[in-house]
Design a protein around this motif. Sequence first.
Motif, PDB file in Angstrom:
ATOM      1  N   LYS A   1     -10.559 -17.496 -28.876  1.00 26.89           N
ATOM      2  CA  LYS A   1      -9.926 -16.589 -29.466  1.00 26.89           C
ATOM      3  C   LYS A   1      -9.452 -15.340 -28.303  1.00 26.89           C
ATOM      4  O   LYS A   1      -8.663 -14.681 -28.139  1.00 26.89           O
ATOM      5  N   LYS A   2     -10.452 -15.459 -27.222  1.00 28.26           N
ATOM      6  CA  LYS A   2     -10.134 -14.401 -26.058  1.00 28.26           C
ATOM      7  C   LYS A   2      -9.026 -14.848 -25.393  1.00 28.26           C
ATOM      8  O   LYS A   2      -8.343 -13.917 -24.593  1.00 28.26           O
ATOM      9  N   ILE A   3      -8.330 -16.089 -25.393  1.00 32.48           N
ATOM     10  CA  ILE A   3      -7.182 -16.485 -24.840  1.00 32.48           C
ATOM     11  C   ILE A   3      -6.176 -15.687 -25.330  1.00 32.48           C
ATOM     12  O   ILE A   3      -5.226 -15.284 -24.560  1.00 32.48           O
ATOM     13  N   PHE A   4      -6.205 -15.340 -26.794  1.00 36.18           N
ATOM     14  CA  PHE A   4      -4.964 -15.014 -27.448  1.00 36.18           C
ATOM     15  C   PHE A   4      -5.040 -13.600 -27.110  1.00 36.18           C
ATOM     16  O   PHE A   4      -4.115 -12.736 -27.116  1.00 36.18           O
ATOM     17  N   GLN A   5      -6.314 -12.750 -26.952  1.00 34.62           N
ATOM     18  CA  GLN A   5      -6.456 -11.609 -26.879  1.00 34.62           C
ATOM     19  C   GLN A   5      -6.120 -10.994 -25.126  1.00 34.62           C
ATOM     20  O   GLN A   5      -5.055 -10.222 -25.284  1.00 34.62           O
ATOM     21  N   ALA A   6      -6.569 -11.934 -24.457  1.00 35.26           N
ATOM     22  CA  ALA A   6      -5.983 -11.628 -22.952  1.00 35.26           C
ATOM     23  C   ALA A   6      -4.621 -11.688 -22.704  1.00 35.26           C
ATOM     24  O   ALA A   6      -3.993 -10.770 -21.953  1.00 35.26           O
ATOM     25  N   LYS A   7      -3.810 -12.589 -23.444  1.00 33.62           N
ATOM     26  CA  LYS A   7      -2.566 -12.817 -23.336  1.00 33.62           C
ATOM     27  C   LYS A   7      -1.546 -12.127 -24.139  1.00 33.62           C
ATOM     28  O   LYS A   7      -0.572 -11.864 -23.884  1.00 33.62           O
ATOM     29  N   GLY A   8      -2.169 -11.333 -25.315  1.00 40.46           N
ATOM     30  CA  GLY A   8      -1.458 -10.930 -26.289  1.00 40.46           C
ATOM     31  C   GLY A   8      -0.515 -11.898 -26.995  1.00 40.46           C
ATOM     32  O   GLY A   8       0.728 -11.646 -27.107  1.00 40.46           O
ATOM     33  N   ARG A   9      -0.985 -12.907 -27.064  1.00 44.25           N
ATOM     34  CA  ARG A   9      -0.201 -14.332 -27.665  1.00 44.25           C
ATOM     35  C   ARG A   9      -0.322 -14.274 -29.415  1.00 44.25           C
ATOM     36  O   ARG A   9      -1.785 -13.860 -29.837  1.00 44.25           O
ATOM     37  N   PRO A  10       0.535 -14.544 -30.015  1.00 41.97           N
ATOM     38  CA  PRO A  10       0.515 -14.576 -31.517  1.00 41.97           C
ATOM     39  C   PRO A  10      -0.460 -15.548 -31.675  1.00 41.97           C
ATOM     40  O   PRO A  10      -0.265 -16.851 -31.172  1.00 41.97           O
ATOM     41  N   GLN A  11      -1.335 -15.457 -32.878  1.00 45.22           N
ATOM     42  CA  GLN A  11      -2.325 -16.159 -33.411  1.00 45.22           C
ATOM     43  C   GLN A  11      -1.747 -17.656 -33.743  1.00 45.22           C
ATOM     44  O   GLN A  11      -2.313 -18.977 -33.799  1.00 45.22           O
ATOM     45  N   ASP A  12      -0.323 -17.596 -34.120  1.00 48.14           N
ATOM     46  CA  ASP A  12       0.290 -18.899 -34.890  1.00 48.14           C
ATOM     47  C   ASP A  12       0.973 -19.732 -33.785  1.00 48.14           C
ATOM     48  O   ASP A  12       1.695 -20.723 -34.199  1.00 48.14           O
ATOM     49  N   ASN A  13       0.567 -19.645 -32.731  1.00 43.39           N
ATOM     50  CA  ASN A  13       1.231 -20.258 -31.416  1.00 43.39           C
ATOM     51  C   ASN A  13       0.196 -21.197 -31.147  1.00 43.39           C
ATOM     52  O   ASN A  13      -0.723 -20.856 -30.338  1.00 43.39           O
TER      53      ASN A  13
END
Length: 346
Positions: A52-64
């Motif tokens: 989950k930290k990856i998505f937070q750090a990048k600002g990446r949408p969770q469905d990618n």
Amino acid sequence: MNTLKLKISPELPEMDKIARAAEFIKNGELVAFPTETVYGLGANALNPDAVKKIFQAKGRPQDNPLIVHVSSLEMAQNLVVEDINAYEIAHRLWPGPVTLIFHKRRSIPDVVTANLQTVGLRFPAHPIALRLIAASGVPIAAPSANLSGKPSPTEDWHVAEDLDGKVACIILGGKTLFGLESTIIDMTAEKPMLLRPGPVSPERLKTLLPELVISKAARAHGNYDGPPISPGMKYRHYSPDIELILVEGNPFDSFKTINEIASNSNRKVAILCSEETKELYKEKFDRVILGSRDDLYIVAANLFNALRELPNRGFKLLISETFPEKGIGFAIMNRLRKAAWKVVKD
Ligand code: AMP
Ligand code: MG
């Protein structure tokens, strides 16, 4: 967060430094690391909180969905349910810049695959990446180590620019070899399907996978309004912050159109071109030579750096010629078409 920066040379990777980076992975923290394609932002793929930290750090949408990196074929086999044929293909393509999509086992948390029942696996051919995965003892989920919407990082300073203070550790390992993201093949469809072109070209893949289908998304012609082929494909990949116009056609003809567009603009313009074509453009325009049309590997390796750097250097308009659509050129054109704000047919 205080980011530990570890300078490690790919030729002589010091194991004590690799071990320090691996500690972060084991503790559920993020480590950015070089691969032969682009830099990856890694977390323990079996730990949902770490992922989950990856998505937070990048600002990446969770469905990618994320690609999971392994350091051996056995590690891959433990994550997927696949028949012997698929392993045979994996065996021949790995280690290398190719991601294969398989049916996943339950051990891979849903957050990694954006709830898909399939997972993209890659066994990279890079001494630092391989040692980091092996020393961590777990598969590492890793998308490219850029902020979402920025070009994938091909130099260690690109990673620092985007992620310093947001991740536990960044491995500084110099320029990546290919500079384009991996080739992605879906092995779960009836016939293997190329979802994203990359360093390993369709021509080469077809010698191994004669039935390979090239998806529409892989061609990247036109804009996709239809349903996404795979979840990640609905995203535009990235596009520079300033306008990029791609002029399709043979540059030995289309140079006139490019000169005309540049002349009609009152913005600071840069023209992306090659050794062979640079003289065709008027001297008053800044010409950014990506490499020779005879060595498209160099063009590929320089493309993302140019798209990241030129906006920082005050340019307001980029115009690019096309590159031959063969070998890695297929992937270069895919990225250029996706990055372009506008495609002009000459
Ligand atoms: P990257 O952002 O370069 O790490 O690439 C991740 C991309 O791989 C995603 O955006 C998807 O396009 C693709 N991908 C990863 N896992 C899957 C999957 N299970 N099915 C289809 N595509 C996937
Ligand atoms: Mg990415």
